[in-house]
Enzyme design. Structure first.
Site, PDB file in Angstrom:
ATOM      1  N   ASN A 272      22.858  25.986 -42.035  1.00 20.58           N
ATOM      2  CA  ASN A 272      24.037  25.572 -41.265  1.00 20.58           C
ATOM      3  C   ASN A 272      25.225  26.470 -41.580  1.00 20.58           C
ATOM      4  OD1 ASN A 272      22.450  23.514 -40.311  1.00 20.58           O
ATOM      5  ND2 ASN A 272      23.202  22.012 -41.793  1.00 20.58           N
TER       6      ASN A 272
ATOM      7  N   CYS B  64      32.695  42.257 -40.403  1.00 27.77           N
ATOM      8  CA  CYS B  64      32.857  43.478 -39.613  1.00 27.77           C
ATOM      9  C   CYS B  64      31.488  44.133 -39.504  1.00 27.77           C
ATOM     10  CB  CYS B  64      33.818  44.443 -40.310  1.00 27.77           C
ATOM     11  SG  CYS B  64      33.933  46.010 -39.403  1.00 27.77           S
TER      12      CYS B  64
ATOM     13  N   HIS C 236      22.751  31.556 -43.206  1.00 26.02           N
ATOM     14  CA  HIS C 236      23.181  32.123 -41.924  1.00 26.02           C
ATOM     15  C   HIS C 236      24.674  32.356 -41.882  1.00 26.02           C
ATOM     16  CE1 HIS C 236      19.336  30.258 -40.045  1.00 26.02           C
ATOM     17  NE2 HIS C 236      19.106  31.310 -40.781  1.00 26.02           N
TER      18      HIS C 236
ATOM     19  N   ASP D  61      28.359  25.365 -40.701  1.00 23.88           N
ATOM     20  CA  ASP D  61      29.535  24.505 -40.488  1.00 23.88           C
ATOM     21  C   ASP D  61      30.372  24.271 -41.747  1.00 23.88           C
ATOM     22  OD1 ASP D  61      27.114  21.826 -40.164  1.00 23.88           O
ATOM     23  OD2 ASP D  61      28.043  22.613 -41.984  1.00 23.88           O
TER      24      ASP D  61
ATOM     25  N   TYR E 101      32.910  31.038 -30.013  1.00 22.79           N
ATOM     26  CA  TYR E 101      32.825  30.639 -31.431  1.00 22.79           C
ATOM     27  C   TYR E 101      34.036  29.796 -31.842  1.00 22.79           C
ATOM     28  CZ  TYR E 101      28.469  32.674 -32.847  1.00 22.79           C
ATOM     29  OH  TYR E 101      27.115  32.895 -32.993  1.00 22.79           O
TER      30      TYR E 101
ATOM     31  N   ALA F   2      18.737  11.766 -42.543  1.00 24.28           N
ATOM     32  CA  ALA F   2      19.196  12.180 -43.877  1.00 24.28           C
ATOM     33  C   ALA F   2      20.256  11.229 -44.439  1.00 24.28           C
ATOM     34  CB  ALA F   2      19.767  13.597 -43.780  1.00 24.28           C
TER      35      ALA F   2
ATOM     36  N   SER G 169      14.053  21.952 -38.056  1.00 30.88           N
ATOM     37  CA  SER G 169      12.824  21.947 -37.248  1.00 30.88           C
ATOM     38  C   SER G 169      11.805  22.913 -37.836  1.00 30.88           C
ATOM     39  CB  SER G 169      13.157  22.356 -35.810  1.00 30.88           C
ATOM     40  OG  SER G 169      13.819  23.613 -35.827  1.00 30.88           O
TER      41      SER G 169
HETATM   42  P1  NAD Z   1      14.239  36.230 -36.406  1.00 32.30           P
HETATM   43  O1  NAD Z   1      13.008  35.407 -36.325  1.00 32.30           O
HETATM   44  O2  NAD Z   1      14.395  37.412 -35.502  1.00 32.30           O
HETATM   45  O3  NAD Z   1      14.363  36.735 -37.931  1.00 32.30           O
HETATM   46  C1  NAD Z   1      15.545  36.555 -38.575  1.00 32.30           C
HETATM   47  C2  NAD Z   1      15.976  37.870 -39.169  1.00 32.30           C
HETATM   48  O4  NAD Z   1      15.818  37.714 -40.584  1.00 32.30           O
HETATM   49  C3  NAD Z   1      15.178  39.093 -38.763  1.00 32.30           C
HETATM   50  O5  NAD Z   1      15.941  39.810 -37.825  1.00 32.30           O
HETATM   51  C4  NAD Z   1      14.977  39.859 -40.076  1.00 32.30           C
HETATM   52  O6  NAD Z   1      15.979  40.874 -40.194  1.00 32.30           O
HETATM   53  C5  NAD Z   1      15.229  38.845 -41.133  1.00 32.30           C
HETATM   54  N1  NAD Z   1      14.003  38.414 -41.760  1.00 32.30           N
HETATM   55  C6  NAD Z   1      12.974  37.779 -41.187  1.00 32.30           C
HETATM   56  N2  NAD Z   1      12.026  37.528 -42.124  1.00 32.30           N
HETATM   57  C7  NAD Z   1      12.519  38.033 -43.298  1.00 32.30           C
HETATM   58  C8  NAD Z   1      12.042  38.086 -44.623  1.00 32.30           C
HETATM   59  N3  NAD Z   1      10.840  37.562 -44.944  1.00 32.30           N
HETATM   60  N4  NAD Z   1      12.807  38.677 -45.576  1.00 32.30           N
HETATM   61  C9  NAD Z   1      14.013  39.198 -45.239  1.00 32.30           C
HETATM   62  N5  NAD Z   1      14.526  39.178 -44.014  1.00 32.30           N
HETATM   63  C10 NAD Z   1      13.776  38.594 -43.061  1.00 32.30           C
HETATM   64  O7  NAD Z   1      15.475  35.240 -36.232  1.00 32.30           O
HETATM   65  P2  NAD Z   1      16.369  35.148 -34.932  1.00 32.30           P
HETATM   66  O8  NAD Z   1      15.952  33.952 -34.155  1.00 32.30           O
HETATM   67  O9  NAD Z   1      16.427  36.486 -34.276  1.00 32.30           O
HETATM   68  O10 NAD Z   1      17.816  34.845 -35.549  1.00 32.30           O
HETATM   69  C11 NAD Z   1      18.211  35.668 -36.588  1.00 32.30           C
HETATM   70  C12 NAD Z   1      18.796  34.748 -37.594  1.00 32.30           C
HETATM   71  O11 NAD Z   1      20.063  34.308 -37.117  1.00 32.30           O
HETATM   72  C13 NAD Z   1      17.923  33.508 -37.784  1.00 32.30           C
HETATM   73  O12 NAD Z   1      17.915  33.199 -39.151  1.00 32.30           O
HETATM   74  C14 NAD Z   1      18.671  32.454 -36.998  1.00 32.30           C
HETATM   75  O13 NAD Z   1      18.483  31.195 -37.569  1.00 32.30           O
HETATM   76  C15 NAD Z   1      20.104  32.912 -37.168  1.00 32.30           C
HETATM   77  N6  NAD Z   1      20.947  32.423 -36.089  1.00 32.30           N
HETATM   78  C16 NAD Z   1      22.121  31.878 -36.450  1.00 32.30           C
HETATM   79  C17 NAD Z   1      22.931  31.372 -35.450  1.00 32.30           C
HETATM   80  C18 NAD Z   1      24.193  30.707 -35.843  1.00 32.30           C
HETATM   81  O14 NAD Z   1      25.043  30.445 -35.010  1.00 32.30           O
HETATM   82  N7  NAD Z   1      24.305  30.432 -37.136  1.00 32.30           N
HETATM   83  C19 NAD Z   1      22.583  31.479 -34.113  1.00 32.30           C
HETATM   84  C20 NAD Z   1      21.367  32.079 -33.816  1.00 32.30           C
HETATM   85  C21 NAD Z   1      20.529  32.562 -34.803  1.00 32.30           C
HETATM   86  N1  APR Z   2      18.559  13.523 -40.218  1.00 31.86           N
HETATM   87  C1  APR Z   2      17.569  14.428 -40.459  1.00 31.86           C
HETATM   88  N2  APR Z   2      17.072  15.255 -39.507  1.00 31.86           N
HETATM   89  C2  APR Z   2      17.599  15.176 -38.276  1.00 31.86           C
HETATM   90  C3  APR Z   2      18.640  14.268 -37.934  1.00 31.86           C
HETATM   91  C4  APR Z   2      19.114  13.424 -38.981  1.00 31.86           C
HETATM   92  N3  APR Z   2      20.097  12.533 -38.749  1.00 31.86           N
HETATM   93  N4  APR Z   2      18.951  14.430 -36.620  1.00 31.86           N
HETATM   94  C5  APR Z   2      18.134  15.412 -36.146  1.00 31.86           C
HETATM   95  N5  APR Z   2      17.321  15.841 -37.135  1.00 31.86           N
HETATM   96  C6  APR Z   2      16.291  16.886 -37.076  1.00 31.86           C
HETATM   97  C7  APR Z   2      15.648  17.085 -35.729  1.00 31.86           C
HETATM   98  O1  APR Z   2      14.517  16.242 -35.641  1.00 31.86           O
HETATM   99  C8  APR Z   2      15.241  18.584 -35.818  1.00 31.86           C
HETATM  100  O2  APR Z   2      13.933  18.708 -36.371  1.00 31.86           O
HETATM  101  O3  APR Z   2      16.964  18.101 -37.362  1.00 31.86           O
HETATM  102  C9  APR Z   2      16.233  19.180 -36.802  1.00 31.86           C
HETATM  103  C10 APR Z   2      17.221  20.144 -36.139  1.00 31.86           C
HETATM  104  O4  APR Z   2      16.469  21.277 -35.783  1.00 31.86           O
HETATM  105  P1  APR Z   2      17.207  22.509 -35.049  1.00 31.86           P
HETATM  106  O5  APR Z   2      18.118  21.983 -34.014  1.00 31.86           O
HETATM  107  O6  APR Z   2      16.142  23.485 -34.697  1.00 31.86           O
HETATM  108  O7  APR Z   2      18.146  23.118 -36.187  1.00 31.86           O
HETATM  109  P2  APR Z   2      17.700  24.094 -37.351  1.00 31.86           P
HETATM  110  O8  APR Z   2      16.329  23.778 -37.828  1.00 31.86           O
HETATM  111  O9  APR Z   2      18.822  24.099 -38.323  1.00 31.86           O
HETATM  112  O10 APR Z   2      17.673  25.548 -36.616  1.00 31.86           O
HETATM  113  C11 APR Z   2      17.458  26.694 -37.485  1.00 31.86           C
HETATM  114  O11 APR Z   2      18.077  28.282 -35.780  1.00 31.86           O
HETATM  115  O12 APR Z   2      19.374  28.944 -33.999  1.00 31.86           O
HETATM  116  C12 APR Z   2      19.207  29.048 -35.360  1.00 31.86           C
HETATM  117  O13 APR Z   2      20.833  29.594 -36.897  1.00 31.86           O
HETATM  118  C13 APR Z   2      20.384  28.543 -36.113  1.00 31.86           C
HETATM  119  O14 APR Z   2      20.397  27.670 -38.319  1.00 31.86           O
HETATM  120  C14 APR Z   2      19.819  27.485 -37.044  1.00 31.86           C
HETATM  121  C15 APR Z   2      18.361  27.820 -37.081  1.00 31.86           C
HETATM  122 ZN    ZN Z   3      35.232  47.313 -40.816  1.00 32.56          ZN
END
Ligand code: NAD
Ligand code: APR
Ligand code: ZN
Length: 269
Positions: free
Chosen positions: A99, A124, A116, A101, A64, A256, A214
């Site tokens: 996102n 914690c 997220h 970030d 991370y 975008a 996506s």
């Molecule tokens: P997932 O499909 O398992 O569901 C996401 C989680 O959200 C579930 O575990 C559930 O607790 C909750 N949820 C689902 N539907 C809901 C609803 N309708 N109302 C309330 N809570 C609900 O997702 P995943 O692929 O296991 O990932 C879990 C989450 O973590 C996702 O949102 C994913 O995008 C996010 N994620 C973030 C990162 C990161 O680095 N930011 C990395 C991986 C996954």
């Molecule tokens: N402008 C707009 N869209 C773009 C651009 C751009 N310049 N470049 C790429 N894309 C689109 C791609 O076509 C794709 O559909 O952005 C999308 C990125 O999709 P993912 O990589 O799946 O990212 P995201 O949809 O944010 O994933 C959802 O999954 O793993 C978890 O927590 C993580 O928040 C993430 C979640």
């Molecule tokens: Zn604690």
């Protein structure tokens, strides 16, 4: 098509936006599922899960910190900046992002929900305490965005990848456990208040944008459909087709950072 959506926006009272990794792609942060997707290089099961963290907190933190170091070099692009300005053009506006970030915050967006979490915060997983960005950088100096931004690659590798020891990881002042990154991991549920705020706003949006996602990960992916079901005009901004595309009233098949400044300037001229 653009004139039609502009007319609708000029009369809109509440506008919602869902963003994903795509809006940050042009700031140099790899998307998750695109061709250069982040997940392609690493098996998230090894790293973005509670089990992985419990098993090897040092390895998860090193991964991370590497992402945080990369992200600390990134700047908001024209897409982020346009959304920050659009916020003031409507009586009600909410930016919902998947996102972690923090680029929407840096761009100046205030009405913002980070579904997220934020990679510069800490969480914690034993007592549930969330450490906001500033508080967390006091607890864990290495997690400070400005400090990471100043680090060269060799310095980062020396200090973090080679030098970091488990006893230097952040310890929760409340329960004594090791504090993890403040992002939602696979299998973890999303912050309830954030999710409820996003669902509630989607239900009363006149126009709802899906930008740079996506639209495959739940529950974020259902938010634009909730808006549509409650009568919103649905707009997608994405160079690629997504499962959401067939439900959209308007689709901008472009990036975008091209589309959003164009919409903003048409609304403010
Ligand atoms: P997932 O499909 O398992 O569901 C996401 C989680 O959200 C579930 O575990 C559930 O607790 C909750 N949820 C689902 N539907 C809901 C609803 N309708 N109302 C309330 N809570 C609900 O997702 P995943 O692929 O296991 O990932 C879990 C989450 O973590 C996702 O949102 C994913 O995008 C996010 N994620 C973030 C990162 C990161 O680095 N930011 C990395 C991986 C996954
Ligand atoms: N402008 C707009 N869209 C773009 C651009 C751009 N310049 N470049 C790429 N894309 C689109 C791609 O076509 C794709 O559909 O952005 C999308 C990125 O999709 P993912 O990589 O799946 O990212 P995201 O949809 O944010 O994933 C959802 O999954 O793993 C978890 O927590 C993580 O928040 C993430 C979640
Ligand atoms: Zn604690």
């Amino acid at each position: 098509m653009a004139d039609e959506i502009l007319e609708i926006l000029k009369n809109a009272r509440s506008v919602g936006v869902l963003t994903g990794a795509g809006i940050s792609a042009e700031s140099g942060i790899p998307t998750f599922r695109g061709k250069d997707g982040l997940w392609n290089k690493y098996d998230p099961v090894d790293l973005a899960t509670l089990d992985a963290f419990r098993g090897n907190p040092l390895k998860v933190w090193q991964w991370y910190l590497w992402r945080m170091w990369l992200i600390s070099k990134a700047k908001p692009n024209a897409g982020h900046l346009s959304l920050a300005e659009m916020e003031n053009l409507f009586p009600a506006f909410l930016l919902i992002t998947q996102n972690v970030d923090g680029l929407h915050r840096l761009a100046g967006s205030k009405n913002l929900v980070e579904l997220h979490g934020n990679i510069f915060e800490g969480k914690c997983r034993d007592c549930g305490k969330v450490f906001e960005e500033e508080e967390f950088s006091e607890l864990f100096a290495l997690a400070d965005r400005k400090r990471l931004e100043k680090m060269s690659e060799e310095e980062f590798k020396k200090v973090v990848l080679n030098g970091l020891k488990e006893e230097e990881l952040p310890v929760c002042p409340i329960c004594g456990s090791i504090v993890g990154p403040g992002v939602v991991w696979f299998g973890e549920s999303l912050p309830e208040d954030a999710l409820e705020r996003a669902f509630a706003f989607a239900e009363k949006s006149d126009v709802f944008f899906s930008v740079g996602t996506s639209a495959v990960v739940q529950p974020a992916a259902s938010i634009p459909l909730i808006a549509k079901r409650h009568g919103a005009v649905l707009v997608e901004v994405n160079p690629e087709e997504t499962p959401l595309s067939p439900y959209c009233d308007f689709v901008f098949r472009a990036s975008a950072s091209e589309v959003l400044p164009g919409i903003l300037s048409s609304l403010t001229e």
